[in-house]
Design a protein around this motif. Structure first.
Motif, PDB file in Angstrom:
ATOM      1  N   UNK A 145       0.832  -1.212   0.000  1.00 65.75           N
ATOM      2  CA  UNK A 145       0.000   0.000   0.000  1.00 65.75           C
ATOM      3  C   UNK A 145       0.862   1.256   0.000  1.00 65.75           C
ATOM      4  N   UNK A 146       1.863   1.281   0.877  1.00 61.48           N
ATOM      5  CA  UNK A 146       2.754   2.443   0.931  1.00 61.48           C
ATOM      6  C   UNK A 146       3.533   2.594  -0.368  1.00 61.48           C
ATOM      7  N   UNK A 147       3.937   1.483  -0.947  1.00 58.05           N
ATOM      8  CA  UNK A 147       4.690   1.574  -2.199  1.00 58.05           C
ATOM      9  C   UNK A 147       3.818   2.144  -3.315  1.00 58.05           C
ATOM     10  N   UNK A 193      -1.844  11.467   2.628  1.00 61.34           N
ATOM     11  CA  UNK A 193      -2.312  10.082   2.699  1.00 61.34           C
ATOM     12  C   UNK A 193      -1.204   9.153   3.185  1.00 61.34           C
ATOM     13  N   UNK A 194       0.004   9.336   2.672  1.00 61.14           N
ATOM     14  CA  UNK A 194       1.140   8.510   3.112  1.00 61.14           C
ATOM     15  C   UNK A 194       1.314   8.596   4.632  1.00 61.14           C
ATOM     16  N   UNK A 195       1.299   9.803   5.150  1.00 61.63           N
ATOM     17  CA  UNK A 195       1.512   9.966   6.589  1.00 61.63           C
ATOM     18  C   UNK A 195       0.351   9.420   7.411  1.00 61.63           C
ATOM     19  N   UNK A 196      -0.863   9.472   6.873  1.00 63.89           N
ATOM     20  CA  UNK A 196      -2.015   8.887   7.575  1.00 63.89           C
ATOM     21  C   UNK A 196      -1.890   7.370   7.630  1.00 63.89           C
ATOM     22  N   UNK A 246       1.720   2.545  12.534  1.00 64.73           N
ATOM     23  CA  UNK A 246       2.471   2.673  13.784  1.00 64.73           C
ATOM     24  C   UNK A 246       1.581   2.375  14.986  1.00 64.73           C
ATOM     25  N   UNK A 247       0.313   2.781  14.914  1.00 65.58           N
ATOM     26  CA  UNK A 247      -0.622   2.481  16.005  1.00 65.58           C
ATOM     27  C   UNK A 247      -0.843   0.978  16.141  1.00 65.58           C
ATOM     28  N   UNK A 248      -0.950   0.291  15.008  1.00 64.67           N
ATOM     29  CA  UNK A 248      -1.251  -1.140  15.007  1.00 64.67           C
ATOM     30  C   UNK A 248      -0.004  -1.990  15.255  1.00 64.67           C
ATOM     31  N   UNK A 249       1.103  -1.667  14.583  1.00 61.65           N
ATOM     32  CA  UNK A 249       2.307  -2.492  14.619  1.00 61.65           C
ATOM     33  C   UNK A 249       3.386  -1.991  15.580  1.00 61.65           C
TER      34      UNK A 249
END
Length: 108
Positions: free
Chosen positions: A13-15, A66-69, A75-78
């Motif tokens: 997704x990030x890529x 969007x990338x930062x969101x 980060x919250x999940x992992x």
């Protein structure tokens, strides 16, 4: 890098997001990987552009948000460390694919 299947999904997704960011940066002739440039784009400072393309610049801004969101949610999940590892993996792949993002552009 040792990643779980879900981590690969986040990386993909990030890529995808970052690939579009790179395309927009190239259209705007922005040296996105140079220090301080991303912050200036996030502040909508179009003076970082090497050429005038307001549509691409607007999309670039939105894709960075969007990338930062997505990164923040990851980060919250992992946690920060796995997310930083995923992000490093994605950035390194993009550096290889889009080396011009760190190059010096001449103003058009």
């Amino acid at each position: 890098m040792n990643m779980r299947l879900d981590d690969y999904r986040v990386a993909a997704n990030l890529e995808d997001i970052d690939r579009e960011i790179a395309r927009m940066a190239l259209l705007c002739r922005i040296k996105l990987l140079q220090p301080g440039v991303i912050e200036r784009v996030l502040k909508r400072d179009a003076s970082v552009c090497g050429t005038d393309n307001p549509i691409a610049f607007g999309k670039l801004h939105d894709m960075l948000v969007l990338h930062f969101a997505v990164r923040e949610k990851s980060a919250e999940v992992r946690g920060q460390i796995p997310t930083a590892a995923i992000e490093s993996y994605v950035v390194e792949r993009l550096r290889k694919r889009f080396p011009d993002l760190a190059a010096d552009w001449r103003r058009a």
